[in-house]
Motif scaffolding. Structure first.
Motif, mmCIF file in Angstrom:
data_model
loop_
_atom_site.group_PDB
_atom_site.id
_atom_site.type_symbol
_atom_site.label_atom_id
_atom_site.label_comp_id
_atom_site.label_asym_id
_atom_site.label_seq_id
_atom_site.Cartn_x
_atom_site.Cartn_y
_atom_site.Cartn_z
ATOM 1 N N HIS A 101 33.021 44.490 43.432
ATOM 2 C CA HIS A 101 32.528 44.539 42.054
ATOM 3 C C HIS A 101 32.424 45.989 41.589
ATOM 4 O O HIS A 101 32.829 46.327 40.472
ATOM 5 N N GLU A 119 39.572 36.883 52.181
ATOM 6 C CA GLU A 119 38.251 37.064 51.578
ATOM 7 C C GLU A 119 38.217 38.278 50.671
ATOM 8 O O GLU A 119 37.658 38.226 49.564
ATOM 9 N N GLU A 158 40.002 37.465 47.439
ATOM 10 C CA GLU A 158 39.211 36.599 46.575
ATOM 11 C C GLU A 158 38.084 37.370 45.891
ATOM 12 O O GLU A 158 37.830 37.203 44.696
ATOM 13 N N ARG A 159 37.407 38.222 46.643
ATOM 14 C CA ARG A 159 36.294 38.985 46.068
ATOM 15 C C ARG A 159 36.791 39.981 45.017
ATOM 16 O O ARG A 159 36.146 40.170 43.980
ATOM 17 N N GLN A 191 39.504 39.720 43.159
ATOM 18 C CA GLN A 191 39.903 38.976 41.971
ATOM 19 C C GLN A 191 38.684 38.512 41.176
ATOM 20 O O GLN A 191 38.649 38.591 39.945
ATOM 21 N N ARG A 192 37.682 38.051 41.883
ATOM 22 C CA ARG A 192 36.467 37.579 41.227
ATOM 23 C C ARG A 192 35.789 38.718 40.460
ATOM 24 O O ARG A 192 35.272 38.527 39.356
ATOM 25 N N ALA A 193 35.794 39.918 41.038
ATOM 26 C CA ALA A 193 35.172 41.075 40.390
ATOM 27 C C ALA A 193 35.950 41.490 39.142
ATOM 28 O O ALA A 193 35.356 41.794 38.098
ATOM 29 N N ASP A 206 37.752 39.598 37.271
ATOM 30 C CA ASP A 206 37.522 38.566 36.260
ATOM 31 C C ASP A 206 36.145 38.721 35.613
ATOM 32 O O ASP A 206 35.995 38.593 34.395
ATOM 33 N N ALA A 207 35.129 39.003 36.431
ATOM 34 C CA ALA A 207 33.758 39.059 35.933
ATOM 35 C C ALA A 207 33.543 40.214 34.952
ATOM 36 O O ALA A 207 32.765 40.095 33.987
ATOM 37 N N PRO A 264 43.133 39.475 34.495
ATOM 38 C CA PRO A 264 42.376 38.436 33.780
ATOM 39 C C PRO A 264 43.008 38.131 32.424
ATOM 40 O O PRO A 264 43.539 39.021 31.747
#
Length: 233
Positions: free
Chosen positions: A82, A139, A142-143, A145-147, A149-150, A192
């Motif tokens: 993040h 992992e 995934e983390r 990509q999630r960051a 996106d957020a 994103p």
């Protein structure tokens, strides 16, 4: 001075956020790297805020609504991915902005010319970590990509006009988008696809409207100074 306050607050708030990693970074090398980036940003903040007034008063005695930083830089650190996503989005923007300011004749040209080299390091540091995490384990991918996106919805504010910053905002955004897209794709990640600003957030930080976490961060940052007014060290 609107521009000096906005750019100075960006650097000051992000510096404090990165400083929160002290003692918590995943490896010792990153402890040093993040601390150095934080100190670079703090130096920029001091120079910019000194154009406006007393840097200590501006940092420690203003209320939340008086800060003009973009909401991106005030977002909590989260996990390491993040923090890196926040660094990628902001450092690419700041590097491109300072290059343009340094090439001009405005009042920030000298400051930008001095800072652009250190900001280039901030950008490279973020880009290398996005590549390592995105193209690493399942992992870490995934983390990362999630960051990305957020934090995407906070990036649109970077390109809102700021009085006194004389650059082509559309060209700046195009250059930023191309650079970020290149890094994200090389990291086997996906850019994103949602809007770059929330329904209420476009330009909000520049207007003094901040997210919930900023108030808590500011209380911590200002606590010592407000508890001992007039103290010298």
């Amino acid at each position: 001075m609107t521009a000096a306050l906005a750019l100075g607050d960006d650097a000051l708030v992000l510096s404090h956020r990165l400083g929160e990693w002290a003692g918590h970074a995943p490896v010792l090398e990153e402890e040093v790297a993040l601390a150095n980036i934080a100190l670079d940003l703090l130096g920029q903040a001091r120079m910019l805020l000194s154009f406006v007034g007393d840097e200590d008063q501006l940092a420690y005695l203003r209320e939340e609504r008086a800060f003009r930083n973009v909401q991106l830089v005030e977002q909590p650190n989260g996990d390491f991915a993040h923090t890196i996503a926040r660094q990628l989005y902001f450092s690419v923007y700041q590097h491109l902005l300072y290059e343009r300011l340094a090439a001009g004749q405005g009042e920030f040209a000298d400051l930008a010319a001095k800072a652009v080299k250190e900001v280039a390091y901030h950008r490279d540091h973020a880009e290398q970590w996005v590549l390592r995490l995105g193209d690493g384990t399942a992992e870490s991918h995934e983390r990362m990509q999630r960051a990305l996106d957020a934090l995407w919805r906070f990036t649109g504010e970077l390109f809102e006009p700021v009085e006194g910053v004389d650059v082509d905002r559309h060209a700046l955004r195009d250059g930023w988008l191309a650079a970020v897209t290149s890094v994200v794709e090389r990291a086997t990640l996906t850019l994103p696809s949602g809007p770059q600003s929330g329904a209420w957030a476009a330009g909000a930080g520049r207007q003094g409207l901040h997210t919930e976490s900023f108030g808590r961060m500011l209380a911590e940052m200002q606590h010592l100074h407000r508890s001992h007014p007039g103290a010298s060290w």
